[in-house]
Every structure is written in C-alpha cells, then in structure tokens.
Write a protein that holds these residues in place. Structure first.
Motif, PDB file in Angstrom:
ATOM      1  N   UNK A   9      15.762  -7.249 -36.895  1.00  0.00           N
ATOM      2  CA  UNK A   9      15.458  -7.700 -35.541  1.00  0.00           C
ATOM      3  C   UNK A   9      16.760  -8.140 -34.882  1.00  0.00           C
ATOM      4  N   UNK A  10      16.989  -7.664 -33.659  1.00  0.00           N
ATOM      5  CA  UNK A  10      18.240  -7.986 -32.976  1.00  0.00           C
ATOM      6  C   UNK A  10      18.060  -7.914 -31.468  1.00  0.00           C
ATOM      7  N   UNK A  11      18.995  -8.514 -30.757  1.00  0.00           N
ATOM      8  CA  UNK A  11      19.026  -8.434 -29.301  1.00  0.00           C
ATOM      9  C   UNK A  11      19.550  -7.059 -28.900  1.00  0.00           C
ATOM     10  N   UNK A  12      19.009  -6.497 -27.826  1.00  0.00           N
ATOM     11  CA  UNK A  12      19.527  -5.210 -27.355  1.00  0.00           C
ATOM     12  C   UNK A  12      20.994  -5.308 -26.955  1.00  0.00           C
ATOM     13  N   UNK A  13      21.450  -6.510 -26.634  1.00  0.00           N
ATOM     14  CA  UNK A  13      22.869  -6.700 -26.310  1.00  0.00           C
ATOM     15  C   UNK A  13      23.755  -6.468 -27.533  1.00  0.00           C
ATOM     16  N   UNK A  14      23.157  -6.511 -28.724  1.00  0.00           N
ATOM     17  CA  UNK A  14      23.902  -6.329 -29.968  1.00  0.00           C
ATOM     18  C   UNK A  14      23.705  -4.947 -30.576  1.00  0.00           C
ATOM     19  N   UNK A  17      26.819  -3.382 -32.423  1.00  0.00           N
ATOM     20  CA  UNK A  17      27.126  -4.095 -33.664  1.00  0.00           C
ATOM     21  C   UNK A  17      26.051  -3.823 -34.713  1.00  0.00           C
ATOM     22  N   UNK A  18      24.793  -3.812 -34.272  1.00  0.00           N
ATOM     23  CA  UNK A  18      23.673  -3.616 -35.188  1.00  0.00           C
ATOM     24  C   UNK A  18      23.674  -2.205 -35.785  1.00  0.00           C
ATOM     25  N   UNK A  19      24.081  -1.218 -35.012  1.00  0.00           N
ATOM     26  CA  UNK A  19      24.177   0.154 -35.552  1.00  0.00           C
ATOM     27  C   UNK A  19      25.085   0.187 -36.772  1.00  0.00           C
ATOM     28  N   UNK A  20      26.200  -0.510 -36.697  1.00  0.00           N
ATOM     29  CA  UNK A  20      27.131  -0.551 -37.830  1.00  0.00           C
ATOM     30  C   UNK A  20      26.509  -1.273 -39.016  1.00  0.00           C
ATOM     31  N   UNK A  21      25.809  -2.379 -38.777  1.00  0.00           N
ATOM     32  CA  UNK A  21      25.129  -3.112 -39.843  1.00  0.00           C
ATOM     33  C   UNK A  21      24.090  -2.223 -40.513  1.00  0.00           C
ATOM     34  N   UNK A  22      23.274  -1.567 -39.716  1.00  0.00           N
ATOM     35  CA  UNK A  22      22.223  -0.697 -40.248  1.00  0.00           C
ATOM     36  C   UNK A  22      22.831   0.450 -41.055  1.00  0.00           C
ATOM     37  N   UNK A  23      23.894   1.036 -40.562  1.00  0.00           N
ATOM     38  CA  UNK A  23      24.552   2.121 -41.302  1.00  0.00           C
ATOM     39  C   UNK A  23      25.063   1.630 -42.660  1.00  0.00           C
ATOM     40  N   UNK A  35      14.460  -1.119 -34.066  1.00  0.00           N
ATOM     41  CA  UNK A  35      13.862  -0.507 -32.885  1.00  0.00           C
ATOM     42  C   UNK A  35      14.564   0.724 -32.351  1.00  0.00           C
ATOM     43  N   UNK A  36      15.870   0.837 -32.479  1.00  0.00           N
ATOM     44  CA  UNK A  36      16.552   2.009 -31.941  1.00  0.00           C
ATOM     45  C   UNK A  36      16.136   3.295 -32.655  1.00  0.00           C
ATOM     46  N   UNK A  37      15.760   3.187 -33.898  1.00  0.00           N
ATOM     47  CA  UNK A  37      15.349   4.376 -34.637  1.00  0.00           C
ATOM     48  C   UNK A  37      13.845   4.424 -34.875  1.00  0.00           C
ATOM     49  N   UNK A  38      13.166   3.288 -34.712  1.00  0.00           N
ATOM     50  CA  UNK A  38      11.754   3.234 -35.053  1.00  0.00           C
ATOM     51  C   UNK A  38      10.791   3.283 -33.887  1.00  0.00           C
ATOM     52  N   UNK A  59      12.666  -9.503 -43.773  1.00  0.00           N
ATOM     53  CA  UNK A  59      12.871  -9.545 -42.330  1.00  0.00           C
ATOM     54  C   UNK A  59      14.278 -10.075 -42.097  1.00  0.00           C
ATOM     55  N   UNK A  60      15.148  -9.282 -41.466  1.00  0.00           N
ATOM     56  CA  UNK A  60      16.525  -9.685 -41.181  1.00  0.00           C
ATOM     57  C   UNK A  60      16.632  -9.972 -39.691  1.00  0.00           C
ATOM     58  N   UNK A  61      16.980 -11.208 -39.357  1.00  0.00           N
ATOM     59  CA  UNK A  61      17.140 -11.606 -37.966  1.00  0.00           C
ATOM     60  C   UNK A  61      18.626 -11.695 -37.676  1.00  0.00           C
ATOM     61  N   UNK A  62      19.130 -10.807 -36.819  1.00  0.00           N
ATOM     62  CA  UNK A  62      20.544 -10.782 -36.456  1.00  0.00           C
ATOM     63  C   UNK A  62      20.756 -11.807 -35.345  1.00  0.00           C
ATOM     64  N   UNK A  63      21.490 -12.833 -35.668  1.00  0.00           N
ATOM     65  CA  UNK A  63      21.709 -13.941 -34.736  1.00  0.00           C
ATOM     66  C   UNK A  63      23.178 -13.960 -34.315  1.00  0.00           C
TER      67      UNK A  63
END
Length: 69
Positions: A9-14, A17-23, A35-38, A59-63
C-alpha cells in the motif's frame, strides 16, 4: 514452496519509488500485489482491494513524507 504473498500500500505520489521497491521484492521471490499492476480500468476497486488484502500473508504500508502530506 509457495512464495510469501505481499500487499503493498502506497501513496500515488510515491509510484516511482514504489516501482523500484516492488521490483526488488519480486526479484527476491515475493508474490506482490499493488495497485499499479493489480487494478485495471473498470476494475471494481473496493472488491478487488478487499479480496487482495484478505488473500495476502503480509500487508506492507509504504510510509514516506509524501504519503503524510
């Protein structure tokens, strides 16, 4: 052996950054939903989110500062 299933779970503003984390998490062998892929156009958002949160092991919350804003 099945991989650990993560909901990220992350803010769309991130998104960038989140793409790199997910990769990185995928490269480590985790099964990731975020959400970007799901979520696709026309997807029933609430139902999809509820189903995926319940189906995942972690559940990972990106803060970040942007997510607080």
């Amino acid at each position: 052996m099945a991989s650990t299933r993560l909901f990220v779970s992350h803010s769309t503003q991130d998104n960038a950054w989140c793409r790199e984390l997910v990769a990185a998490l995928k490269a480590a062998g985790y099964d990731i939903w975020y959400d970007e892929q799901g979520l696709t156009g026309g997807a029933v958002w609430i139902e999809t989110l509820q189903r995926e949160v319940q189906a995942r092991d972690v559940f990972v919350f990106v803060l970040t500062p942007d997510s607080w804003a």
